[in-house]
Motif scaffolding. Structure first.
Motif, PDB file in Angstrom:
ATOM      1  N   ALA A 285       0.832  -1.211   0.000  1.00  8.99           N
ATOM      2  CA  ALA A 285       0.000   0.000   0.000  1.00  8.99           C
ATOM      3  C   ALA A 285       0.863   1.255   0.000  1.00  8.99           C
ATOM      4  CB  ALA A 285      -0.935  -0.008   1.207  1.00  8.99           C
ATOM      5  N   SER A 289      -0.132   0.412  -4.132  1.00 10.32           N
ATOM      6  CA  SER A 289      -0.968  -0.679  -4.638  1.00 10.32           C
ATOM      7  C   SER A 289      -2.416  -0.516  -4.181  1.00 10.32           C
ATOM      8  CB  SER A 289      -0.434  -2.029  -4.155  1.00 10.32           C
ATOM      9  OG  SER A 289      -1.360  -3.061  -4.434  1.00 10.32           O
ATOM     10  N   GLN A 290      -3.313  -0.268  -5.136  1.00  6.19           N
ATOM     11  CA  GLN A 290      -4.733  -0.155  -4.809  1.00  6.19           C
ATOM     12  C   GLN A 290      -5.278  -1.481  -4.281  1.00  6.19           C
ATOM     13  OE1 GLN A 290      -7.097   1.493  -8.031  1.00  6.19           O
ATOM     14  NE2 GLN A 290      -5.401   2.766  -8.689  1.00  6.19           N
ATOM     15  N   ARG A 291      -4.813  -2.566  -4.874  1.00  2.02           N
ATOM     16  CA  ARG A 291      -5.287  -3.883  -4.450  1.00  2.02           C
ATOM     17  C   ARG A 291      -4.918  -4.151  -2.996  1.00  2.02           C
ATOM     18  NH1 ARG A 291      -2.622  -9.235  -6.210  1.00  2.02           N
ATOM     19  NH2 ARG A 291      -3.973 -10.810  -5.311  1.00  2.02           N
ATOM     20  N   MET A 293      -4.423  -1.871  -0.670  1.00  2.88           N
ATOM     21  CA  MET A 293      -5.265  -0.996   0.150  1.00  2.88           C
ATOM     22  C   MET A 293      -6.646  -1.611   0.320  1.00  2.88           C
ATOM     23  SD  MET A 293      -4.280   2.669  -1.578  1.00  2.88           S
ATOM     24  CE  MET A 293      -2.562   3.085  -1.921  1.00  2.88           C
ATOM     25  N   PHE A 294      -7.193  -2.124  -0.782  1.00  4.27           N
ATOM     26  CA  PHE A 294      -8.509  -2.762  -0.726  1.00  4.27           C
ATOM     27  C   PHE A 294      -8.480  -3.977   0.201  1.00  4.27           C
ATOM     28  CE2 PHE A 294     -11.315  -6.102  -2.471  1.00  4.27           C
ATOM     29  CZ  PHE A 294     -12.537  -5.478  -2.305  1.00  4.27           C
ATOM     30  N   TYR A 313      -9.815   2.017   2.561  1.00  5.51           N
ATOM     31  CA  TYR A 313     -10.800   2.114   1.487  1.00  5.51           C
ATOM     32  C   TYR A 313     -10.797   3.524   0.903  1.00  5.51           C
ATOM     33  CZ  TYR A 313     -12.977  -2.437   2.519  1.00  5.51           C
ATOM     34  OH  TYR A 313     -13.232  -3.779   2.694  1.00  5.51           O
ATOM     35  N   ARG A 315      -8.252   5.599   0.813  1.00 10.14           N
ATOM     36  CA  ARG A 315      -7.041   5.772   0.004  1.00 10.14           C
ATOM     37  C   ARG A 315      -7.187   5.112  -1.360  1.00 10.14           C
ATOM     38  NH1 ARG A 315      -1.837   4.148   3.480  1.00 10.14           N
ATOM     39  NH2 ARG A 315      -0.911   4.353   1.404  1.00 10.14           N
ATOM     40  N   ALA A 316      -7.707   3.888  -1.368  1.00 14.45           N
ATOM     41  CA  ALA A 316      -7.868   3.178  -2.645  1.00 14.45           C
ATOM     42  C   ALA A 316      -8.924   3.853  -3.516  1.00 14.45           C
ATOM     43  CB  ALA A 316      -8.238   1.718  -2.388  1.00 14.45           C
ATOM     44  N   LEU A 319      -7.816   6.737  -5.466  1.00 16.85           N
ATOM     45  CA  LEU A 319      -6.997   6.370  -6.623  1.00 16.85           C
ATOM     46  C   LEU A 319      -7.830   5.727  -7.722  1.00 16.85           C
ATOM     47  CD1 LEU A 319      -3.890   4.918  -4.743  1.00 16.85           C
ATOM     48  CD2 LEU A 319      -4.040   7.116  -5.912  1.00 16.85           C
ATOM     49  N   ASP A 321     -10.193   3.116  -7.229  1.00 15.36           N
ATOM     50  CA  ASP A 321     -10.565   1.719  -7.048  1.00 15.36           C
ATOM     51  C   ASP A 321     -12.062   1.618  -6.773  1.00 15.36           C
ATOM     52  OD1 ASP A 321      -9.420  -1.126  -6.595  1.00 15.36           O
ATOM     53  OD2 ASP A 321     -10.794  -0.821  -4.919  1.00 15.36           O
ATOM     54  N   SER A 324     -13.350  -0.527  -3.755  1.00 16.59           N
ATOM     55  CA  SER A 324     -13.179   0.165  -2.469  1.00 16.59           C
ATOM     56  C   SER A 324     -14.279   1.199  -2.258  1.00 16.59           C
ATOM     57  CB  SER A 324     -11.804   0.849  -2.412  1.00 16.59           C
ATOM     58  OG  SER A 324     -10.773  -0.115  -2.334  1.00 16.59           O
TER      59      SER A 324
END
Length: 665
Positions: A285, A289-291, A293-294, A313, A315-316, A319, A321, A324
Motif C-alpha cells: 500500500a 498498490s490499490q489492491r 489498500m482494498f 478504502y 485511500r484506494a 486512486l 478503485d 473500495s
C-alpha cells in the motif's frame, strides 16, 4: 464465308454495366469513424474481424485486406528456399515468445542450425543470408512485407518484425514442427538475454510446457528480472510448493515488484497470520498498490477495526478503485452517513460496478422510489449481475406479477444467486404450485441458503415428511437462521419441552443476538413463559447503557415483547414500580411508555411520584415530555402539583409550559 461468333446479349450487358458502374477510391487508412463501423461489421465477417484485429488502431484495413492473399502465397508457395527458411524461422521466433524485433545475426544462426539441411549448408554462398533476407523483406503489395525492417540508423538493419497475418496463419495451420520448435525454444533460452527469457517462458507456460517456462524464468530471474521471479512464485503456488512461493515472492519484492508484497499479504491472510498479512499489505500500500489498500480494508473489517478499514478504502477509492468505493459506501451507510454513502455508490455505478447499481436499487426501494429502484436493478441485470435480477424479481412479486417474478428469480438462480431459489419458492407457493416451490426450496437449501432450509423444512412438515422436515429445520437453526430457530422453538414448546428454547433464548441474550432474542421472547411470552423473559430483561436492564448500545437495544425490545401478554405486562409493571431509579433511566422511560400503550398508565405515575420525591429534575423533565407525547393532561397536572408541593419551582414552571402547549378538550 464464316464469321466470328459474337454473344450480342453479353456484349450489350457489359456495355450497359460500364455506363452505370460507380468507381470508389479507398483510402489506405480508415478514419476513426470508418474504423468503428468496420468493427461493427467484423461481427459478421471473419475476414474483416481478422483485419481489424491486426490493424489495431492505426486504421490500415485496406492495406491488410489487400495484402493478405499475397503474404500467404509468399509463405505457402515460395520461390526461394533459403528465403522461405528465414521467413519460417522468424515466424517461429514469435511462436516461442521471443520479443521482436529479431536481430539479423541471431536469426541467421538459428536458420543455419535448425532450418537448413546438410545440402543447403554445403551449397550456400558466404552471403546466403543477405539474399534470403532480401527475399523475405521484399514488398508483396504496396509497402506490405512478410518481414518488416527495423532500422534506427541509415543503412543499418537492427532487426525484423514478422507479419501478424503470417504468424496467425502458422499458428492455426496443422504442421509437424513441434520438435523443431522445442529445439528452437531451448536454443533461444540459452542464447537470449534475461529480458527475452521472460516472454519466452510466458509463451511456454501458455502452451502448458511447465519445464520449459521454468527454465526460461530461472535464467531471467538469475539475470535480475523481477517479473520472472514473480512468475516463478505464481508457478510454485499452482504446484503447491509453499517454500518456493515465499522465496520467489520475497525476491521479487526486493527487486521492486509491489504485487509480490500484495500476494504475500493475501497468502498470510488466508492462512490466518493476520500480523504478517497486515505488514505485507502495508508495504504494498505504501508503494501505491490499490489492491493492497482494498485488501487491508477487508482485513481490518474482519478484525473489527472499522476506522482503519475506512482509512484504506478511502485511500484506494481516491486512486479510482471502484470496489473500495462500494465497500466504503457500505460502511458509511451503516454508520449513518447516508448522503456520502449514496454518492460513493453512484460513483462506482457510473464506473460500471453492477454491485453498486444493485445496492442503489435496494436503497431506492427502501425509500419507496420503485421507478428508480427498477432503473438501477435493470442496469445491474443488463450486466448479468444476479443481484439486479433478484431485485427485479422482488419488485415484480410486490406488484403481483407472478410470471415476471418467476422469470427474474429463475435467471438469477441460474447465475448463482442462492437467495433467488428461496424467493422463487415463496412466490411459487403463493401461486399454488407447491411441488415446484418444494423443488426450488430444496435447490436453495442444498446450495447453502439457511432460509431456504427453513422453508423446505416447513414445507416438508406440511406434507408429513416429518423426519426430513425436522432435519432441514435443524440445519437452518445450526446456520443461525431465525426462521429455523423460531419454528423449532414453537415445536419444542408445543411438545412441552421448555428447556431447549429457553436455552436458545439465553444464548441469544449472552451473544447479543438482538433479532433472535426478540423473536424468541415473543414466542416465550405467548407460551406463558413471560417470567423467563423478564428475568433476562432485568439482568440486562441493570447494565444497559453502561456496556453497549446493542445491549440497551435488546433490553428495550424485550420490553415490547413482554407487554404483548397480560402476564408479561403485570411482571413488567411490578418491576417498574420497584426498580432503583438510578438503574437504566432510558429503559425505565421506555417501559412506562410501553405500559401506557397497553392501557396501564398508573405505573408511570408511580415512577413520577418516586422521582419527584427524590428531587431528580432529569426524571421530571423526561416523564413530562413522555406525558406531552401521550397528551396526558391529568398526568401533567399531577406532576405539576408534586413539583409545587416539593418546592421545585423551576420544574413546576417547565411542566406548566408543557401543559400550555396541550390543546384543551
Amino acid at each position: 464465308m464464316e464469321v466470328a461468333s459474337v454473344d450480342l446479349e453479353g456484349q450489350f450487358l457489359a456495355n450497359d454495366l460500364t455506363k452505370v458502374a460507380r468507381t470508389f477510391f479507398l483510402a489506405s487508412q480508415f478514419s476513426e469513424r470508418e474504423l468503428a463501423r468496420a468493427k461493427v461489421k467484423a461481427a459478421l465477417d471473419p475476414r474483416i474481424a481478422q483485419a481489424v484485429d491486426l490493424a489495431g488502431n492505426d486504421g490500415h484495413l485496406t492495406r491488410i485486406l489487400a495484402a493478405a492473399p499475397a503474404l500467404l502465397l509468399k509463405l505457402t508457395s515460395p520461390d526461394d528456399d533459403l528465403g522461405h527458411a528465414v521467413l519460417t524461422a522468424a515466424i517461429d521466433f514469435r511462436s516461442v515468445g521471443y520479443p521482436p524485433p529479431v536481430a539479423p545475426d541471431l536469426l541467421a544462426k538459428v536458420v543455419e542450425r535448425f532450418y537448413m539441411d546438410d545440402n543447403q549448408r554445403l551449397s550456400a554462398s558466404r552471403d546466403w543470408f543477405k539474399g534470403a533476407l532480401s527475399w523475405a523483406l521484399h514488398p508483396v503489395s504496396g509497402d506490405v512485407r512478410a518481414l518488416q525492417p527495423a532500422a534506427s540508423q541509415v543503412g543499418r538493419l537492427d532487426g525484423v518484425f514478422v507479419s501478424d497475418i503470417l504468424v496467425e496463419f502458422a499458428q492455426k495451420a496443422v504442421g509437424g514442427h513441434g520438435t523443431r520448435l522445442a529445439s528452437v525454444r531451448d536454443y533461444l533460452i540459452d542464447e537470449s538475454a534475461a529480458g527475452s527469457c521472460v516472454s519466452i517462458g510466458w509463451a511456454a507456460y501458455q502452451e502448458g510446457m511447465t519445464s520449459a517456462c521454468r527454465r526460461a524464468w530461472l535464467k531471467a530471474a538469475e539475470g535480475g528480472e523481477s517479473a520472472a521471479m514473480y512468475n516463478l512464485a505464481k508457478l510454485a503456488e499452482q504446484e503447491g510448493n509453499r517454500d518456493d512461493f515465499l522465496h520467489w515472492h520475497k525476491k521479487s519484492w526486493e527487486s521492486g515488484q509491489t504485487d509480490s508484497a500484495t500476494e504475500l499479504g493475501l497468502h498470510f491472510q488466508q492462512t490466518a497470520n493476520n500480523s504478517e498479512a497486515e505488514a505485507w499489505y502495508r508495504r504494498a500500500a505504501d508503494n501505491g498498490s490499490q489492491r493492497a489498500m482494498f485488501n487491508l480494508g477487508i482485513l481490518y473489517t474482519d478484525l473489527g477495526k472499522e476506522s482503519e478499514a475506512v482509512e484504506f478504502y478511502e485511500r484506494a477509492a481516491s486512486l479510482g478503485d471502484v470496489d473500495s468505493e462500494v465497500n466504503l459506501a457500505y460502511i458509511l451507510r451503516k454508520k449513518g452517513d447516508l448522503e456520502r454513502s449514496e454518492t460513493l455508490y453512484r460513483s462506482a455505478a457510473n464506473a460500471g460496478s453492477a454491485l453498486a447499481m444493485s445496492n442503489l436499487g435496494v436503497i431506492a426501494k427502501k425509500r419507496g422510489d420503485i421507478d428508480e429502484a427498477t432503473s438501477w436493478f435493470t442496469r445491474a441485470a443488463h450486466q448479468s449481475y444476479p443481484g439486479g435480477m433478484l431485485g427485479l424479481g422482488n419488485i415484480a412479486g410486490d406488484r403481483g406479477d407472478v410470471d415476471e417474478a418467476i422469470r427474474w428469480y429463475t435467471d438469477a438462480a441460474k447465475l448463482g444467486e442462492i437467495k433467488a431459489h428461496n424467493n422463487l419458492g415463496r412466490i411459487l407457493e403463493r401461486a399454488g404450485r407447491t411441488q415446484a416451490a418444494l423443488q426450488s426450496y430444496e435447490a436453495g437449501a442444498r446450495a447453502g441458503d439457511s432460509r431456504a432450509m427453513a422453508n423446505l423444512g416447513i414445507s416438508l412438515l406440511r406434507i408429513e415428511r416429518l423426519e426430513e422436515g425436522l432435519d432441514w429445520l435443524q440445519r437452518s437453526h445450526d446456520q443461525g437462521c431465525p426462521l429455523g430457530t423460531l419454528t423449532l422453538a414453537k415445536i419444542y414448546l408445543a411438545c412441552g419441552n421448555d428447556e431447549i428454547p429457553v436455552g436458545w433464548f439465553r444464548d441469544s441474550i449472552s451473544e447479543l443476538n438482538v433479532t433472535l432474542a426478540v423473536i424468541l421472547s415473543f414466542v416465550l411470552v405467548k407460551r406463558l413463559r413471560a417470567s423467563v423473559v423478564l428475568r433476562e430483561f432485568v439482568g440486562l436492564a441493570a447494565v444497559a447503557g453502561h456496556i453497549s448500545s446493542k445491549k440497551s437495544l435488546l433490553a428495550a425490545m424485550l420490553i415490547s415483547s413482554l407487554v404483548q401478554d397480560s402476564t408479561g405486562a403485570e411482571l413488567l409493571e411490578a418491576w417498574v414500580t420497584e426498580v432503583d431509579l438510578e438503574e437504566s433511566r432510558g429503559l425505565l422511560l421506555i417501559a412506562c411508555q410501553a405500559l401506557r400503550h397497553v392501557g396501564r398508565p398508573e405505573s408511570s405515575r408511580v415512577v413520577v411520584r418516586r422521582s419527584v420525591s427524590t428531587g431528580d429534575l432529569d426524571w421530571v423533565y423526561g416523564f413530562g415530555i413522555m406525558l406531552v407525547h401521550a397528551m396526558d393532561r391529568e398526568g401533567l397536572d399531577e406532576l405539576a402539583g408534586w413539583c409545587r408541593s416539593r418546592g421545585f419551582t423551576e420544574a413546576e414552571a417547565r411542566v406548566e409550559r408543557m401543559l400550555a402547549e396541550l390543546p384543551r378538550s
